[in-house]
Design a protein around this motif. Structure first.
Motif, mmCIF file in Angstrom:
data_model
loop_
_atom_site.group_PDB
_atom_site.id
_atom_site.type_symbol
_atom_site.label_atom_id
_atom_site.label_comp_id
_atom_site.label_asym_id
_atom_site.label_seq_id
_atom_site.Cartn_x
_atom_site.Cartn_y
_atom_site.Cartn_z
ATOM 1 N N ARG A 2 4.169 -7.619 15.365
ATOM 2 C CA ARG A 2 5.075 -6.868 14.496
ATOM 3 C C ARG A 2 5.134 -7.551 13.132
ATOM 4 O O ARG A 2 5.057 -8.781 13.041
ATOM 5 C CB ARG A 2 6.470 -6.819 15.117
ATOM 6 N N GLY A 3 5.267 -6.743 12.075
ATOM 7 C CA GLY A 3 5.388 -7.344 10.759
ATOM 8 C C GLY A 3 5.039 -6.385 9.643
ATOM 9 O O GLY A 3 4.847 -5.176 9.858
ATOM 10 N N LYS A 4 4.954 -6.929 8.452
ATOM 11 C CA LYS A 4 4.641 -6.148 7.251
ATOM 12 C C LYS A 4 3.656 -6.926 6.396
ATOM 13 O O LYS A 4 3.806 -8.130 6.191
ATOM 14 C CB LYS A 4 5.905 -5.847 6.448
ATOM 15 N N ILE A 5 2.655 -6.206 5.892
ATOM 16 C CA ILE A 5 1.637 -6.797 5.026
ATOM 17 C C ILE A 5 1.522 -5.955 3.764
ATOM 18 O O ILE A 5 1.463 -4.718 3.830
ATOM 19 C CB ILE A 5 0.265 -6.869 5.738
ATOM 20 N N VAL A 6 1.486 -6.623 2.618
ATOM 21 C CA VAL A 6 1.313 -5.958 1.324
ATOM 22 C C VAL A 6 0.011 -6.457 0.706
ATOM 23 O O VAL A 6 -0.229 -7.673 0.649
ATOM 24 C CB VAL A 6 2.488 -6.246 0.374
ATOM 25 N N ALA A 7 -0.819 -5.534 0.269
ATOM 26 C CA ALA A 7 -2.080 -5.906 -0.372
ATOM 27 C C ALA A 7 -1.825 -6.305 -1.818
ATOM 28 O O ALA A 7 -1.368 -5.497 -2.627
ATOM 29 C CB ALA A 7 -3.078 -4.743 -0.301
ATOM 30 N N ASP A 8 -2.107 -7.569 -2.142
ATOM 31 C CA ASP A 8 -2.009 -8.014 -3.535
ATOM 32 C C ASP A 8 -3.194 -7.513 -4.342
ATOM 33 O O ASP A 8 -3.057 -7.195 -5.522
ATOM 34 C CB ASP A 8 -1.963 -9.543 -3.586
ATOM 35 N N MET B 61 -2.053 -5.018 24.761
ATOM 36 C CA MET B 61 -1.770 -5.256 23.344
ATOM 37 C C MET B 61 -0.909 -4.140 22.788
ATOM 38 O O MET B 61 -1.209 -2.960 22.953
ATOM 39 C CB MET B 61 -3.081 -5.338 22.548
ATOM 40 N N GLN B 62 0.188 -4.509 22.119
ATOM 41 C CA GLN B 62 1.048 -3.557 21.430
ATOM 42 C C GLN B 62 1.305 -4.073 20.022
ATOM 43 O O GLN B 62 1.521 -5.276 19.834
ATOM 44 C CB GLN B 62 2.366 -3.361 22.181
ATOM 45 N N ALA B 63 1.288 -3.158 19.065
ATOM 46 C CA ALA B 63 1.468 -3.564 17.666
ATOM 47 C C ALA B 63 2.289 -2.536 16.919
ATOM 48 O O ALA B 63 2.220 -1.336 17.212
ATOM 49 C CB ALA B 63 0.107 -3.745 16.993
ATOM 50 N N ASN B 64 3.061 -3.018 15.969
ATOM 51 C CA ASN B 64 3.855 -2.175 15.080
ATOM 52 C C ASN B 64 3.827 -2.836 13.713
ATOM 53 O O ASN B 64 4.547 -3.799 13.463
ATOM 54 C CB ASN B 64 5.279 -2.027 15.589
ATOM 55 N N LEU B 65 2.979 -2.315 12.826
ATOM 56 C CA LEU B 65 2.750 -2.943 11.533
ATOM 57 C C LEU B 65 3.011 -1.964 10.398
ATOM 58 O O LEU B 65 2.645 -0.784 10.494
ATOM 59 C CB LEU B 65 1.308 -3.441 11.418
ATOM 60 N N GLU B 66 3.614 -2.465 9.333
ATOM 61 C CA GLU B 66 3.752 -1.689 8.100
ATOM 62 C C GLU B 66 2.750 -2.233 7.093
ATOM 63 O O GLU B 66 2.756 -3.423 6.769
ATOM 64 C CB GLU B 66 5.167 -1.794 7.539
ATOM 65 N N ILE B 67 1.884 -1.345 6.610
ATOM 66 C CA ILE B 67 0.834 -1.723 5.665
ATOM 67 C C ILE B 67 1.123 -1.053 4.325
ATOM 68 O O ILE B 67 1.186 0.176 4.235
ATOM 69 C CB ILE B 67 -0.561 -1.295 6.161
ATOM 70 N N ASP B 68 1.305 -1.861 3.295
ATOM 71 C CA ASP B 68 1.529 -1.362 1.934
ATOM 72 C C ASP B 68 0.316 -1.739 1.094
ATOM 73 O O ASP B 68 -0.055 -2.914 1.021
ATOM 74 C CB ASP B 68 2.800 -1.975 1.352
#
Length: 384
Positions: free
Chosen positions: A91-97, A136-143
């Motif tokens: 789980r988490g959040k990733i922002v593309a720089d 495997m389980q995933a919950n991701l926020e991709i910006d």
């Protein structure tokens, strides 16, 4: 060590630039902008040796997760990994720089046909798929952030937006929307400006909803295409500003002018269309030309209601239809500057023309040859 637990206080990896991407905007930012320097990846967490459970926190700051000449991704964010084997949760959040993806690389990926089965030595039949050993389980926020670009297949555009990705029971779903930021696409042999480009995900990541509009803006009637529907069942329509007939939309898009009254453009449109259907390009593109058309009228005419020759010399030349036809070839030197050559079919007349667009509808023209002169031409279109 804390009893049967392994405690990770900190494990830090500094960012190291190993590859310079080919895309110039991405390469310039990561090399020159101070904000792109001193990135890192930091891990903290713990793991129970007896219980086979644990948690790891991953912090990323300006860290290049992907470094290739044709793909690049520098990201920041936080990821939490929790595991109770065989179950792992992410789980988490990733922002593309900064990010860049070259679509042309898709042509270089080798793949086998679906009917090809590879057997190891001694095998007589295809191995049966085995169940995954991990749940495997995933919950991701991709910006995608402010500096993500797509190039290739004639496309050059920025891409912004965010997605919520979920991986549950071996199925990946997505919710969110991505949209283009400016840019253009080379399609149908022309350079089209992206007026609107929106991709909406409503579950199935392989079948998003499309809403894309691209127009050719270097002509009086802005003609182009609109793509709506889903990725599996898209619908492509011709559009224009102002709205004109389908035939006019096609000629403005492919040839850069309205249809010829004598129908001389229809054979050329058929040739161009055949090239598109065969996934090729118009034949004249191979010679460096941007437009090749056959027109009827006065050689060297600006397209105004006034004749090229003076009123005293000729109000009715009595010319036959073939004598009033000529071939026009043009090359676009810049966004506003075009050079063209007109050659009469039944005569020796030749006119070279230099056209500069001052604003929409207004252009300056200089002609030399059989007809020489300067003209300031303003055109407008109205629908009754």
């Amino acid at each position: 060590m804390d009893g049967t637990n392994v405690v990770l206080d900190q494990l830090r990896f500094p960012a190291v630039r190993r590859v310079t991407p080919k895309e110039w905007r991405t390469a310039t930012w990561i090399a020159e902008d101070p904000d792109a320097q001193n990135g890192y990846l930091k891990l903290t967490g713990q793991w129970s040796l007896l219980g086979q459970t644990g948690a790891v926190q991953m912090q990323l700051h300006r860290y290049p997760l992907l470094q290739r000449a044709d793909r690049y991704a520098m990201v920041s964010g936080q990821l939490d990994i929790n595991a109770t084997l065989p179950r792992i949760g992410l789980r988490g959040k990733i922002v593309a720089d900064a990010g860049w993806f070259d679509l042309d690389m898709l042509n270089n990926i080798p793949a086998l046909d679906s009917d090809v089965v590879i057997l190891k030595p001694g095998e007589k039949e295809a191995p049966k798929p085995t169940a995954p050993s991990l749940d495997m389980q995933a919950n991701l926020e991709i910006d995608l952030g402010p500096r993500f670009y797509l190039t290739g297949y004639g496309l050059d555009s920025g891409l912004v937006g965010s997605l919520q990705l979920q991986w549950v029971r071996d199925k990946l779903t997505a919710l969110g929307a991505l949209r283009t930021r400016g840019g253009a696409i080379n399609a149908y042999g022309q350079h089209l400006q992206l007026r609107r480009g929106r991709i909406t995900f409503q579950g199935d990541i392989a079948n998003p909803v499309l809403d894309i509009q691209a127009l050719r803006t270097d002509v009086a009637v802005h003609a182009g295409v609109q793509v709506v529907g889903t990725a599996r069942r898209p619908r492509i329509d011709l559009i224009s500003e102002p709205d004109v007939s389908e035939t006019e939309k096609l000629t403005w898009l492919l040839l850069g002018h309205g249809p010829d009254n004598g129908g001389a453009d229809m054979s050329l449109l058929l040739s161009v269309g055949s090239s598109f259907l065969s996934k090729g390009e118009p034949f004249y593109k191979r010679f460096g030309l941007d437009e090749l058309s056959m027109r009827s009228g006065e050689l060297g005419s600006t397209g105004s209601i006034l004749p090229v020759e003076s009123v005293v010399r000729s109000l009715d030349t009595g010319a036959s239809p073939i004598e009033q036809q000529f071939v026009r070839a043009s090359k676009t030197l810049s966004t506003d500057l075009t050079v063209s050559l007109e050659q009469a079919l039944a005569q020796t007349g030749t006119v070279a023309r230099l056209t500069y667009r001052l604003m929409r509808g207004l252009q300056a023209e200089m002609t030399a040859g059989t007809v020489s002169g300067l003209a300031l031409v303003y055109r407008w279109f109205s629908m009754d």
